[in-house]
Motif scaffolding. Structure first.
Motif, PDB file in Angstrom:
ATOM      1  N   HIS A  39       0.845  -1.196   0.000  1.00  0.00           N
ATOM      2  CA  HIS A  39       0.000   0.000   0.000  1.00  0.00           C
ATOM      3  C   HIS A  39       0.883   1.249   0.000  1.00  0.00           C
ATOM      4  CE1 HIS A  39      -3.079   2.910   1.074  1.00  0.00           C
ATOM      5  NE2 HIS A  39      -3.997   1.966   0.862  1.00  0.00           N
ATOM      6  N   PRO A  40       0.564   2.247  -0.808  1.00  0.00           N
ATOM      7  CA  PRO A  40       1.406   3.452  -0.883  1.00  0.00           C
ATOM      8  C   PRO A  40       1.612   4.144   0.463  1.00  0.00           C
ATOM      9  CG  PRO A  40      -0.189   3.407  -2.677  1.00  0.00           C
ATOM     10  CD  PRO A  40      -0.559   2.289  -1.762  1.00  0.00           C
ATOM     11  N   LEU A  41       0.577   4.142   1.339  1.00  0.00           N
ATOM     12  CA  LEU A  41       0.696   4.839   2.618  1.00  0.00           C
ATOM     13  C   LEU A  41       1.602   4.109   3.609  1.00  0.00           C
ATOM     14  CD1 LEU A  41      -3.015   6.004   3.170  1.00  0.00           C
ATOM     15  CD2 LEU A  41      -1.055   7.393   2.463  1.00  0.00           C
ATOM     16  N   SER A  42       1.963   2.864   3.313  1.00  0.00           N
ATOM     17  CA  SER A  42       2.819   2.108   4.237  1.00  0.00           C
ATOM     18  C   SER A  42       4.220   2.693   4.311  1.00  0.00           C
ATOM     19  CB  SER A  42       2.897   0.635   3.801  1.00  0.00           C
ATOM     20  OG  SER A  42       3.589   0.505   2.562  1.00  0.00           O
ATOM     21  N   ARG A  43       4.581   3.540   3.340  1.00  0.00           N
ATOM     22  CA  ARG A  43       5.920   4.149   3.328  1.00  0.00           C
ATOM     23  C   ARG A  43       5.982   5.449   4.116  1.00  0.00           C
ATOM     24  NH1 ARG A  43       5.340   1.829  -1.797  1.00  0.00           N
ATOM     25  NH2 ARG A  43       4.437   3.708  -2.717  1.00  0.00           N
ATOM     26  N   CYS A  44       4.837   5.873   4.680  1.00  0.00           N
ATOM     27  CA  CYS A  44       4.818   7.120   5.455  1.00  0.00           C
ATOM     28  C   CYS A  44       5.433   6.892   6.843  1.00  0.00           C
ATOM     29  CB  CYS A  44       3.387   7.615   5.608  1.00  0.00           C
ATOM     30  SG  CYS A  44       2.593   8.057   4.047  1.00  0.00           S
ATOM     31  N   GLY A  45       6.071   7.921   7.352  1.00  0.00           N
ATOM     32  CA  GLY A  45       6.653   7.829   8.697  1.00  0.00           C
ATOM     33  C   GLY A  45       5.597   7.836   9.780  1.00  0.00           C
ATOM     34  N   SER A  46       4.483   8.500   9.552  1.00  0.00           N
ATOM     35  CA  SER A  46       3.341   8.516  10.453  1.00  0.00           C
ATOM     36  C   SER A  46       2.115   8.924   9.655  1.00  0.00           C
ATOM     37  CB  SER A  46       3.562   9.476  11.634  1.00  0.00           C
ATOM     38  OG  SER A  46       3.647  10.817  11.174  1.00  0.00           O
ATOM     39  N   LEU A  47       0.947   8.679  10.234  1.00  0.00           N
ATOM     40  CA  LEU A  47      -0.301   8.959   9.528  1.00  0.00           C
ATOM     41  C   LEU A  47      -1.311   9.615  10.450  1.00  0.00           C
ATOM     42  CD1 LEU A  47      -0.755   5.579   7.633  1.00  0.00           C
ATOM     43  CD2 LEU A  47      -0.334   7.804   6.539  1.00  0.00           C
ATOM     44  N   LYS A  48      -2.109  10.486   9.865  1.00  0.00           N
ATOM     45  CA  LYS A  48      -3.317  10.973  10.509  1.00  0.00           C
ATOM     46  C   LYS A  48      -4.475  10.077  10.061  1.00  0.00           C
ATOM     47  CE  LYS A  48      -2.255  15.099  12.466  1.00  0.00           C
ATOM     48  NZ  LYS A  48      -2.642  15.487  13.847  1.00  0.00           N
ATOM     49  N   LEU A  49      -5.518  10.003  10.876  1.00  0.00           N
ATOM     50  CA  LEU A  49      -6.683   9.231  10.454  1.00  0.00           C
ATOM     51  C   LEU A  49      -7.254   9.767   9.145  1.00  0.00           C
ATOM     52  CD1 LEU A  49      -8.618   8.487  13.767  1.00  0.00           C
ATOM     53  CD2 LEU A  49      -7.692   6.814  12.160  1.00  0.00           C
ATOM     54  N   MET A  50      -7.219  11.071   8.986  1.00  0.00           N
ATOM     55  CA  MET A  50      -7.742  11.677   7.753  1.00  0.00           C
ATOM     56  C   MET A  50      -6.996  11.150   6.523  1.00  0.00           C
ATOM     57  SD  MET A  50      -9.912  13.530   6.219  1.00  0.00           S
ATOM     58  CE  MET A  50     -10.743  14.524   7.461  1.00  0.00           C
TER      59      MET A  50
END
Length: 302
Positions: A174-185
């Motif tokens: 998933h593309p977002l798996s490479r983020c250092g952290s995430l907001k619920l939004m």
């Protein structure tokens, strides 16, 4: 009809010893005190128990009934007191304990083991459910104490034990798996894989998403962590778990991403009914949980 055990003890001892003076010595009392006790018992019962007209006391028919029943009552009383002493001394008893289906291995299993070592005569009756279901059991009196996330009801007292951040689990593709952290939004377009309604985390995630400004799409709800993880690995959606539980898992094809949500944390504690009687077995469990809690791991937000 009320009978004081002290009076009954004096009467049965007079019969057993064959006289007032002998009974007084046995009871470490005076003959006058024993005689007054027997007389008081006769007055309360409204009948004569001992015929004192001869050289020795003889039981009347009423006295024989009271003596026969009295020795059993006194024996039962002694048994009750002995059993209560054993319970107070944690030599026997039952602890009805509710533990969460999520996070029970690392947090609760060692405490259960230590409790059994310290109090081997206490029977542990365990019920495993999500926090919402455990609250129902607690309110109904089915259990004495439960490990749950912080309750919202004033029916309960609650004390925090451990707090950890909640992380998002995403497939490594998933593309977002490479983020250092995430907001619920950031996850508003990703289907959610949630615990079912019996778990407090279900409502926590939905409420936090709505507060962030969106209604998530719930793809699957389940009570099985391993099944949820498997769904994430096949890219069905995003799941949310306490970081402590994720650390126990050997995740393959899945990435754990911290959530940048200061108010969203997994705060586990023990709860009991407000103003309820707490047995010695329950108090011992609470003390042991406090001993094994880790203040340094109380999570205060990202």
């Amino acid at each position: 009809m009320a009978m004081e055990f002290r009076l009954l003890r004096s009467f049965t001892e007079v019969v057993r010893c064959g006289g007032f003076s002998q009974a007084a010595r046995s009871l470490a009392s005076t003959q006058s005190t024993v005689s007054k006790a027997v007389k008081q018992l006769e007055n309360e019962l409204g009948t004569i128990l001992l015929d004192r007209s001869g050289h020795r006391c003889v039981m009347t028919p009423a006295g024989e009934v009271v003596y026969r029943r009295g020795i059993k009552l006194l024996a039962d009383r002694d048994d009750v007191l002995a059993e209560l002493d054993e319970i107070r001394g944690l030599q026997r008893g039952v602890l009805r304990l509710g533990i969460p289906s999520v996070g029970n291995i690392k947090l609760f299993a060692p405490v259960v083991c230590t409790y059994r070592e310290r109090y081997p005569q206490i029977e542990l009756r365990l019920i495993e459910h999500g926090s919402n279901q455990l609250e129902k059991h607690l309110r109904a009196g089915d259990i004495d104490i439960a490990g749950i996330l912080e309750p919202q009801s004033p029916d309960f007292e609650w004390e925090p034990i451990r707090s950890k951040p909640i992380v998002a689990l995403l497939s490594s593709v998933h593309p977002l798996s490479r983020c250092g952290s995430l907001k619920l939004m950031d996850l508003r377009d990703v289907p959610f894989v949630l615990f079912d309604l019996g778990f407090r985390l279900h409502g926590m995630i939905l409420n936090a998403s709505r507060k962030a400004g969106f209604e998530p799409t719930v793809a699957v709800t389940s009570s099985q962590i391993d099944f949820m993880i498997e769904l994430v690995s096949t890219n069905v959606g995003v799941a949310f778990l306490p970081s402590e539980i994720v650390d126990e898992k050997h995740l393959q094809g899945i990435v754990s991403v911290p959530l940048d949500e200061a108010e969203l944390a997994w705060v586990m504690g023990h709860a009991w009914r407000r103003n309820a009687y707490l047995s010695d077995a329950t108090v011992a469990w609470m003390k042991l949980m406090r001993e094994t809690s880790r203040p340094s791991e109380l999570y205060t937000g990202v």
